[in-house]
Motif scaffolding. Sequence first.
Motif, PDB file in Angstrom:
ATOM      1  N   ALA A  49      34.801   3.699  60.112  1.00 46.34           N
ATOM      2  CA  ALA A  49      35.310   4.833  60.893  1.00 46.34           C
ATOM      3  C   ALA A  49      35.786   5.964  59.987  1.00 46.34           C
ATOM      4  CB  ALA A  49      36.445   4.375  61.802  1.00 46.34           C
ATOM      5  N   ASP A  50      36.296   5.623  58.797  1.00 43.82           N
ATOM      6  CA  ASP A  50      36.810   6.626  57.859  1.00 43.82           C
ATOM      7  C   ASP A  50      35.790   7.019  56.803  1.00 43.82           C
ATOM      8  OD1 ASP A  50      39.275   6.660  59.129  1.00 43.82           O
ATOM      9  OD2 ASP A  50      40.106   5.076  57.859  1.00 43.82           O
ATOM     10  N   ALA A  51      34.590   6.413  56.845  1.00 45.30           N
ATOM     11  CA  ALA A  51      33.589   6.692  55.820  1.00 45.30           C
ATOM     12  C   ALA A  51      33.020   8.102  55.982  1.00 45.30           C
ATOM     13  CB  ALA A  51      32.461   5.658  55.892  1.00 45.30           C
ATOM     14  N   ASP A  52      32.610   8.679  54.857  1.00 49.20           N
ATOM     15  CA  ASP A  52      32.000  10.013  54.852  1.00 49.20           C
ATOM     16  C   ASP A  52      30.503   9.843  55.068  1.00 49.20           C
ATOM     17  OD1 ASP A  52      31.129  12.568  54.438  1.00 49.20           O
ATOM     18  OD2 ASP A  52      31.798  12.733  52.348  1.00 49.20           O
ATOM     19  N   LEU A  53      30.083   9.857  56.338  1.00 52.38           N
ATOM     20  CA  LEU A  53      28.681   9.709  56.703  1.00 52.38           C
ATOM     21  C   LEU A  53      28.208  10.981  57.394  1.00 52.38           C
ATOM     22  CD1 LEU A  53      28.694   6.089  58.247  1.00 52.38           C
ATOM     23  CD2 LEU A  53      28.336   6.757  55.856  1.00 52.38           C
ATOM     24  N   SER A  54      27.016  11.417  57.052  1.00 51.68           N
ATOM     25  CA  SER A  54      26.447  12.603  57.690  1.00 51.68           C
ATOM     26  C   SER A  54      24.942  12.451  57.774  1.00 51.68           C
ATOM     27  CB  SER A  54      26.810  13.876  56.908  1.00 51.68           C
ATOM     28  OG  SER A  54      26.357  13.782  55.559  1.00 51.68           O
ATOM     29  N   TYR A  55      24.330  13.335  58.558  1.00 48.09           N
ATOM     30  CA  TYR A  55      22.876  13.312  58.743  1.00 48.09           C
ATOM     31  C   TYR A  55      22.374  14.740  58.636  1.00 48.09           C
ATOM     32  CZ  TYR A  55      18.309  12.217  60.730  1.00 48.09           C
ATOM     33  OH  TYR A  55      16.953  12.057  60.918  1.00 48.09           O
ATOM     34  N   VAL A  56      21.397  14.978  57.740  1.00 55.61           N
ATOM     35  CA  VAL A  56      20.946  16.344  57.477  1.00 55.61           C
ATOM     36  C   VAL A  56      19.564  16.617  58.049  1.00 55.61           C
ATOM     37  CG1 VAL A  56      22.361  16.507  55.395  1.00 55.61           C
ATOM     38  CG2 VAL A  56      19.996  15.675  55.213  1.00 55.61           C
ATOM     39  N   GLY A  57      19.012  15.681  58.826  1.00 53.31           N
ATOM     40  CA  GLY A  57      17.708  15.880  59.441  1.00 53.31           C
ATOM     41  C   GLY A  57      17.794  16.756  60.676  1.00 53.31           C
ATOM     42  N   ALA A  58      16.632  17.020  61.265  1.00 58.68           N
ATOM     43  CA  ALA A  58      16.564  17.905  62.429  1.00 58.68           C
ATOM     44  C   ALA A  58      16.854  17.175  63.731  1.00 58.68           C
ATOM     45  CB  ALA A  58      15.178  18.557  62.499  1.00 58.68           C
ATOM     46  N   ASP A  59      16.831  15.843  63.712  1.00 54.23           N
ATOM     47  CA  ASP A  59      17.020  15.080  64.939  1.00 54.23           C
ATOM     48  C   ASP A  59      18.489  15.072  65.357  1.00 54.23           C
ATOM     49  OD1 ASP A  59      14.220  13.522  65.092  1.00 54.23           O
ATOM     50  OD2 ASP A  59      14.920  13.576  63.024  1.00 54.23           O
ATOM     51  N   GLU A  60      18.710  14.847  66.655  1.00 54.52           N
ATOM     52  CA  GLU A  60      20.068  14.690  67.173  1.00 54.52           C
ATOM     53  C   GLU A  60      20.512  13.251  66.912  1.00 54.52           C
ATOM     54  OE1 GLU A  60      22.194  16.763  68.386  1.00 54.52           O
ATOM     55  OE2 GLU A  60      20.897  18.525  68.398  1.00 54.52           O
ATOM     56  N   VAL A  61      21.412  13.080  65.985  1.00 51.22           N
ATOM     57  CA  VAL A  61      21.875  11.743  65.593  1.00 51.22           C
ATOM     58  C   VAL A  61      23.386  11.687  65.709  1.00 51.22           C
ATOM     59  CG1 VAL A  61      22.069  10.081  63.694  1.00 51.22           C
ATOM     60  CG2 VAL A  61      19.931  11.321  64.051  1.00 51.22           C
ATOM     61  N   ASP A  62      23.875  10.655  66.359  1.00 46.10           N
ATOM     62  CA  ASP A  62      25.316  10.479  66.534  1.00 46.10           C
ATOM     63  C   ASP A  62      25.874   9.703  65.344  1.00 46.10           C
ATOM     64  OD1 ASP A  62      27.899  10.128  67.374  1.00 46.10           O
ATOM     65  OD2 ASP A  62      27.413   8.539  68.813  1.00 46.10           O
ATOM     66  N   THR A  63      26.333  10.415  64.344  1.00 53.36           N
ATOM     67  CA  THR A  63      26.878   9.757  63.153  1.00 53.36           C
ATOM     68  C   THR A  63      28.239   9.117  63.408  1.00 53.36           C
ATOM     69  OG1 THR A  63      27.846  11.846  62.391  1.00 53.36           O
ATOM     70  CG2 THR A  63      25.642  11.279  61.587  1.00 53.36           C
ATOM     71  N   GLY A  64      28.793   9.355  64.574  1.00 52.41           N
ATOM     72  CA  GLY A  64      30.045   8.689  64.933  1.00 52.41           C
ATOM     73  C   GLY A  64      29.825   7.299  65.488  1.00 52.41           C
ATOM     74  N   ASP A  65      28.556   6.941  65.720  1.00 51.22           N
ATOM     75  CA  ASP A  65      28.211   5.616  66.248  1.00 51.22           C
ATOM     76  C   ASP A  65      28.226   4.615  65.101  1.00 51.22           C
ATOM     77  OD1 ASP A  65      27.220   3.416  67.542  1.00 51.22           O
ATOM     78  OD2 ASP A  65      25.175   4.197  67.748  1.00 51.22           O
ATOM     79  N   ARG A  66      29.368   3.950  64.889  1.00 46.89           N
ATOM     80  CA  ARG A  66      29.541   3.096  63.716  1.00 46.89           C
ATOM     81  C   ARG A  66      30.081   1.708  64.032  1.00 46.89           C
ATOM     82  NH1 ARG A  66      32.290   7.514  59.515  1.00 46.89           N
ATOM     83  NH2 ARG A  66      30.941   9.284  60.122  1.00 46.89           N
ATOM     84  N   LEU A  67      30.382   1.435  65.285  1.00 42.20           N
ATOM     85  CA  LEU A  67      30.970   0.145  65.629  1.00 42.20           C
ATOM     86  C   LEU A  67      29.980  -0.982  65.393  1.00 42.20           C
ATOM     87  CD1 LEU A  67      33.079   0.529  68.901  1.00 42.20           C
ATOM     88  CD2 LEU A  67      33.880  -0.053  66.617  1.00 42.20           C
TER      89      LEU A  67
END
Length: 446
Positions: free
Chosen positions: A196-214
């Motif tokens: 939950a506290d990790a620095d995760l991101s997505y730089v592609g063109a798709d709609e990606v929910d980077t908050g989905d981590r459970l």
Amino acid sequence: MSEQNTRDLKFRHELYPGSAALLALSEDITASVLNHEQATGRRQRHRRKDDLNSFRNAVAVIVANLAYSFVFPGSGSGALILPLGHPRSTASLTQPGFGKALKSTIDALEAIGILHLTMPDDAFHAATVAPSEVFRREVFSRGVGHSDDFLRRQVLDPICMTRRDAWKRRHPCIIPVSDDAARYREEVRRLNAWLADADLSYVGADEVDTGDRLMRRHFSLPSHVKDIRLAYGGRFFGGFWQPMRKQLRRHIRIDGEEIAELDYGQILPRLAYGLVGTMPPRGDLYGFGSSLAGNHYRPAVKKALNAMLFSSRPMRAWPLEIADGLPHGVTVGKFRAALIDRHPALAPLLECGVGYDLMFQESEVIGGVLRCCMDQGITALPIHDAVLCATSSVSAVQTIMLEQSRLVSGHSIPVGVEVLEEEEECSPLPVFVPAMTPSTTTIHLP
């Protein structure tokens, strides 16, 4: 199913409105349902305080799921699988507002034009709900469309167990109270807090929910096992990165860096060798038999070997997906003979259901890798027998993976590394094959 051959989405009880805009929409819909009930006389008595709170929770979770289904559709059809009293679902029964009252809530939401309900044709399938066009327009008009609009609450048990019936359908099992269960739950909770506290991101063109981590740990109880224990399966499931294709994963960033995928080579047969206390032979463990030689047949050979490890009774014929990949005339008997010729030490493990034990060992290896990474401040994202990490952490994670496999199996299992670069082609690094030492681990066969 939609015309594009997409699949229905699983209803996610952890989703909840996370922004003021989506929460306000949920409250407005709740008020509309209450007004509709009063105006039409659908409900004769007011809800008690606890029932009203449960109703509000159910509406909020349903609204969050409906909005999520088209904000982050993935490969889904937009329809959500929502069991309404389905015998194979227990998740709904433990959540406020998702018991017997759920059907009336769904009917009310359909009546005011929020969703469309589709009931199944038989008792073996679940109902689905899909957002209406009116609801879609309302969501977008309020500016909802980002990961921050959704809160993810860990409301479900971090571990679960299922068993397949004769028709291969999964049924939930009640997990007995035990020290192991408490430990596994705490480990998954710790992992979820870390991610939950990790620095995760997505730089592609798709709609990606980077908050989905459970994450959740799934145990599988084999049909031939009577004693319910958390000793079978146990893989980690969840996270936005798991269902992604590899060409999309290259757009993930950890701590702002490009990532690499580290995976164990041929882990199940190597764990099988650890189980019998013998060193595996050199070379490709899936390469044997002149009629089965070559990369063309390797995927089917891998599936066939694993099928013989997972089957709890002598196999008579191949499943279609294996038969189609093997050369014509390679029967179960011929394959078994070639397998024993190549791996005589594994003969006692064939067709006795040991595969579930091996999968549990695999999950224990990955669990150990994740714990060590957290202890060293390294973010690692699990994908069954592999992990993703930042490129600067490859050496440290590879060392951890080798050591954890040695602790479980008695010998270090080779770890392959592939840097997922932004270029069109990925750049594979050589597979590191460590010097192996004889196993000193004693594990009792089932």
